[in-house]
Design an enzyme around this catalytic site. Sequence first.
Site, PDB file in Angstrom:
ATOM      1  N   THR A  91       7.766  19.375   2.756  1.00  0.00           N
ATOM      2  CA  THR A  91       8.982  20.190   2.858  1.00  0.00           C
ATOM      3  C   THR A  91      10.110  19.555   2.057  1.00  0.00           C
ATOM      4  O   THR A  91      10.276  18.329   2.082  1.00  0.00           O
ATOM      5  CB  THR A  91       9.486  20.407   4.307  1.00  0.00           C
ATOM      6  OG1 THR A  91      10.787  21.014   4.241  1.00  0.00           O
ATOM      7  CG2 THR A  91       9.609  19.137   5.112  1.00  0.00           C
TER       8      THR A  91
ATOM      9  N   ARG B 251      35.438  28.976  -5.859  1.00  0.00           N
ATOM     10  CA  ARG B 251      34.215  29.697  -6.204  1.00  0.00           C
ATOM     11  C   ARG B 251      33.054  29.105  -5.416  1.00  0.00           C
ATOM     12  O   ARG B 251      33.097  27.964  -4.970  1.00  0.00           O
ATOM     13  CB  ARG B 251      33.900  29.564  -7.701  1.00  0.00           C
ATOM     14  CG  ARG B 251      34.920  30.218  -8.618  1.00  0.00           C
ATOM     15  CD  ARG B 251      34.853  31.739  -8.553  1.00  0.00           C
ATOM     16  NE  ARG B 251      35.724  32.369  -9.526  1.00  0.00           N
ATOM     17  CZ  ARG B 251      36.997  32.688  -9.316  1.00  0.00           C
ATOM     18  NH1 ARG B 251      37.568  32.444  -8.136  1.00  0.00           N
ATOM     19  NH2 ARG B 251      37.721  33.261 -10.266  1.00  0.00           N
TER      20      ARG B 251
ATOM     21  N   ASP C 280      12.997  19.912   2.925  1.00  0.00           N
ATOM     22  CA  ASP C 280      14.047  19.625   3.917  1.00  0.00           C
ATOM     23  C   ASP C 280      14.003  18.202   4.480  1.00  0.00           C
ATOM     24  O   ASP C 280      14.985  17.746   5.076  1.00  0.00           O
ATOM     25  CB  ASP C 280      13.936  20.609   5.096  1.00  0.00           C
ATOM     26  CG  ASP C 280      14.275  22.029   4.697  1.00  0.00           C
ATOM     27  OD1 ASP C 280      15.019  22.207   3.720  1.00  0.00           O
ATOM     28  OD2 ASP C 280      13.778  22.965   5.347  1.00  0.00           O
TER      29      ASP C 280
ATOM     30  N   GLU D  76      23.222  25.011   4.384  1.00  0.00           N
ATOM     31  CA  GLU D  76      23.089  26.409   4.858  1.00  0.00           C
ATOM     32  C   GLU D  76      23.462  26.522   6.335  1.00  0.00           C
ATOM     33  O   GLU D  76      23.953  27.551   6.787  1.00  0.00           O
ATOM     34  CB  GLU D  76      21.634  26.871   4.727  1.00  0.00           C
ATOM     35  CG  GLU D  76      21.160  27.104   3.317  1.00  0.00           C
ATOM     36  CD  GLU D  76      19.660  27.352   3.313  1.00  0.00           C
ATOM     37  OE1 GLU D  76      19.235  28.360   2.735  1.00  0.00           O
ATOM     38  OE2 GLU D  76      18.895  26.539   3.890  1.00  0.00           O
TER      39      GLU D  76
ATOM     40  N   GLY E   2      19.052  23.788   3.839  1.00  0.00           N
ATOM     41  CA  GLY E   2      19.027  23.008   5.077  1.00  0.00           C
ATOM     42  C   GLY E   2      19.703  23.813   6.168  1.00  0.00           C
ATOM     43  O   GLY E   2      20.921  23.792   6.293  1.00  0.00           O
TER      44      GLY E   2
HETATM   45  O1  F6P Z   1      11.776  25.230   4.500  1.00  0.00           O
HETATM   46  C1  F6P Z   1      12.292  25.114   3.243  1.00  0.00           C
HETATM   47  C2  F6P Z   1      13.437  26.073   3.001  1.00  0.00           C
HETATM   48  O2  F6P Z   1      13.634  26.100   1.600  1.00  0.00           O
HETATM   49  C3  F6P Z   1      14.749  25.770   3.715  1.00  0.00           C
HETATM   50  O3  F6P Z   1      15.496  24.733   3.160  1.00  0.00           O
HETATM   51  C4  F6P Z   1      15.438  27.099   3.616  1.00  0.00           C
HETATM   52  O4  F6P Z   1      16.409  27.176   4.624  1.00  0.00           O
HETATM   53  C5  F6P Z   1      14.307  28.076   3.800  1.00  0.00           C
HETATM   54  O5  F6P Z   1      13.132  27.390   3.430  1.00  0.00           O
HETATM   55  C6  F6P Z   1      14.393  29.336   2.993  1.00  0.00           C
HETATM   56  O6  F6P Z   1      13.349  30.173   3.380  1.00  0.00           O
HETATM   57  P1  F6P Z   1      12.740  31.382   2.523  1.00  0.00           P
HETATM   58  O7  F6P Z   1      11.962  30.796   1.388  1.00  0.00           O
HETATM   59  O8  F6P Z   1      11.860  32.081   3.478  1.00  0.00           O
HETATM   60  O9  F6P Z   1      13.884  32.187   2.016  1.00  0.00           O
END
Ligand code: F6P
Length: 358
Positions: free
Chosen positions: A135, A275, A137, A232, A180
Amino acid sequence: MLRIGLLTSGGDCQALNATMRGIVKTIIRQSKGPVEIYGFLDGYHGLIHSKFLQMTWADFSNIHTQGGTILGTSRTPFKLLDTPEADGVNKVAAMKQTYYKLQIDCLFMLGGNGSTKTANRLREEGLNVIALPKTIDNDTWGTDITFGFTSAIDVATTFIDEIKTTASSHGRVFVIEIMGHRVGWIPLHAGVAGGADVILLPEIPYEMKNVIEAIERREAAGGRFAIVAVAEGAISKKEAALPKKEYKKIVAERKYSVAYDIANEIAERTGREVRVGVPGHTQRGGAPDAQDRIFAVQCGVEAARGCLEGTYGFMVAKVNNKMCRVPLKEVAGKLKYVDPKSDLVREAKFMGISFGDE
Ligand code: F6P
């Protein structure tokens, strides 16, 4: 005959192919007899619906520089595991059926938190499973690092670097949203590497007045622009104090994302031009960096060694710079958060980066 299965599950990342190459090359090199390799397509979906490729060494040769996953991936939410598919298929029973039909000796699952919970469930059902910590993350419990993480930091850092030139020309504040939702490992590292003035993480709730003060401090010191790196899942102190349900409602009702709300508030309260920049899924895209490739090899080799020894039911991990194996039952269902008191947070604060909490 040794029969192995491979699948990649959940959001993709840069070093999935490099890791599968590590597993397969090691197994073929070290196995005493012939090896059959089954690659399940699109994550657990392939195992459920018996969609797979029979693969050879050649399929895995020289793929370590290639981002994405040659097998495809998908999300199979753990909480829906016992809910039948639209066509009535029982997912767990179907996965077991495919596994036994192909006489798989070991299933290698490259996935993050949700996928690891499913891997643990399959272990409980009697399947030989080995998980590998994927991951961007870096939130997988039981390992100091996951593959994909360092490549994602690089992408997000480059994004901040490139925004800075235009931010400087126009004297603007830029709010940069970094991946994240529940943990802030990438925004923390990219924020520090990219020289952000403010970093907002899910683990450290902020107060807007502290964010504004940090931006004004920078302006008073002669900085033409300011960078606010926002996870996020960045959360204000007020939001963090709400019952979970109420906070979820706020998130669901947001027109865009937290970065836009923060940017609007900064613009209103400072009168500056603000921005938003969102690197988005580019953080999961492109080729893995050198560190991820090296870790991919280490993960692949450790996982393959376990299989060759007949040891299953674990996730490979790196703890204190040593490769090790963590029982799947210990990993499943836990997240690894940024410690607000960690060295990196302390050091960043010491040199003047604000986390909006004080
Ligand atoms: O699990 C990895 C990740 O990229 C996270 O950082 C992010 O919040 C999420 O997946 C985004 O998910 P998706 O690809 O389903 O839009």
